[in-house]
Design an enzyme around this catalytic site. Sequence first.
Site, mmCIF file in Angstrom:
data_model
loop_
_atom_site.group_PDB
_atom_site.id
_atom_site.type_symbol
_atom_site.label_atom_id
_atom_site.label_comp_id
_atom_site.label_asym_id
_atom_site.label_seq_id
_atom_site.Cartn_x
_atom_site.Cartn_y
_atom_site.Cartn_z
ATOM 1 C CG MET A 86 -1.931 -1.159 1.204
ATOM 2 S SD MET A 86 -3.021 -1.159 2.645
ATOM 3 C CE MET A 86 -3.983 0.337 2.367
ATOM 4 C CG HIS A 87 0.570 3.301 2.481
ATOM 5 N ND1 HIS A 87 -0.739 3.639 2.732
ATOM 6 C CD2 HIS A 87 0.898 2.385 3.435
ATOM 7 C CE1 HIS A 87 -1.172 2.981 3.788
ATOM 8 N NE2 HIS A 87 -0.202 2.207 4.225
ATOM 9 C CG ASP A 90 -0.045 -5.259 1.792
ATOM 10 O OD1 ASP A 90 -0.844 -4.499 2.365
ATOM 11 O OD2 ASP A 90 1.193 -5.118 1.882
#
Length: 488
Positions: free
Chosen positions: A80-81, A235
Site C-alpha cells: 500500500m501507499h 495487501d
Amino acid sequence: MMHIGLDIGTSGVKALLISEDEKIVCSHDAALCVSRPQPGWSEQNPDDWIAACKQAIGRIRDTHPDEFAGVASIGLSGQMHGATLLDRNDRPLRPCILWNDGRSERECAELEAKVDVRRLTGNIAMAGFTAPKVAWVRKHEPDVFAKIHKVLLPKDYVRFWLTGEYIADPSDAAGTLWLDVEKRQWSEELLAATELGLEHMPGLVEGTKVSGYLRSELAREWGIDSIPVAGGGGDNAATACGMGVLSPGTGFLSLGTSGVLFAATERFAPNTRDAVHAFCHAVPDRWHQMGVILSAVDSLNWFGRITGRDAPDLVSELPEKIVRPAKALFLPYLSGERTPYNDPSARGAFIDLAISCSTAELTQSVLEGVAFALADCNDALIHAGSHLDAVYAVGGGARSRQWLDIIAAATGLRLLIPEAGDYGAAFGAARLGRACLKETFDPNDFKAPAIQAEIVPCTELAEQYSASRDRFSALFAAVKAVRPGERL
C-alpha cells in the site's frame, strides 16, 4: 476454471494459480530490490514490478500450460501507499516512493494544518501514506509535480499494464489520505490540500468487482481470453480475504517485513489517538482496523545482517520452549513507527547489554521487542472498540514456534495456525478474482481455513512479560528524549 492472484510485494511479486475449488495449483515468485538513496528513504522502479509479474506469470504458463489455458480471472493485491507518478504518456516520472519511506514528516504536519485529515479519513497523516509524499514532491521536485497526470498505487500500476485502465479499490485507496473512508469515495477537499484534483485519481471499484479486461495484446501473447481483472485489495485486506476475516471479532496477525494486527469491522471505526489505521475492506460494506509496526521480520533480518547469520539460523539457537524473558531489551523501531506512536524518526535500541550476552539471548530480545510492539497494537485496537480473543498467525515469521509463543504471552491473544497452505495476499487476490465473475458479493466465497494448531498464552511467561513491557514503554520515551532532532 482457474484463477490467478498477483501480489505486488516489497521484496517480490508472487503469482499464484488456484482452481475453482481453491486448490493451489502452483505459485511462483520474482524478487524485487528496494533502493535507499538517503537515510529514511525507500523507493522502487515501477517497471521492475512489471518485469517481475512477467517472470512469475511466465513461470506458471511454462510449468502448467494446460491449467494456465483455463484461467478465467486475475485478482490483484499489493503493497500500500506507494506514490507512482505518471506523466501524460503513462510513464513513471520518478521512482515510486514506498510505504516505509519517512521523508515526508514535515509535510504531514502541514497537511493536517490545512485540512481536517482525521475527520475525513479516520487516520493520522503519516509519512508512509501517499498524500504527504506527493506534497514532498511538490515542494522538493516541482518540475516532477507539474507533470503529474495520474497518481497510482503499486498494484494499480500493474493493473494499468494488464488492462489499460486507471482503477483503484477502496481498501488500497484508503491508505492515500485522499479517500473519505466512511463514504468510500475520493475527497475533493483532501485532494485540493495537495493541489491535486479528481482528474489525477484513478476510478474506484470494489475489490470484488471487474475493474477491466486483459489487454488483447497480452491475451494473445499468453494464449488466453481477454479475462476480467478484479478490483482486488491492499495487501492486508487481501490477506484477510484469504483468511476469511470479514466479520467483527475476527482478525489476523501478520509477521512479515512489517507487523500487522488486523481486525475486521462492519462500520467505519477510527482511533487516531493511538495511530490505528481505519481503512475500507476489500469487500463491499466492510471496513477494518489495523495496528501496524514497520519492522517485524525486518528487525530479525537486520540482526542477521550484522551478525552474518540468516534469520532461521538465529532462531534455531533458541531453546524449544521460552520460559523467561531475555535480559536485554530491544526497541524494534529501525524504520520509525506507526502504531501507537506515529513517529517516522523513531529508532531502535538495545538496553541492558552485558559482556555475558550471547547471540541467542539477543535474538530472543529482538523477537520480544517485536512482540511488545504488537501488544501495543492490540491495546490500540481495544481502545478503538475491537476485542480480539483469537487471531490467525500468518507471514514468514509465523513459521517460528518460539516467536509465536512469545507473541501469545506478550499480547494475551490465542494464535490460530491454519492447516498447511498459502492463505496470504496472493490467495486472497485470487479469491477476489473469482468473486468478480459473480453479479453480487457472497461472503461464503471467503471461508476461513481449518485450524492445524492453537497457541495459548503461557500464564507464567505472560506474568513475567508484564514487567518487561513496562520497561519497554519507558525505554521508548527515554530514547526519544535524548535522540538527535533531525534524523531523516
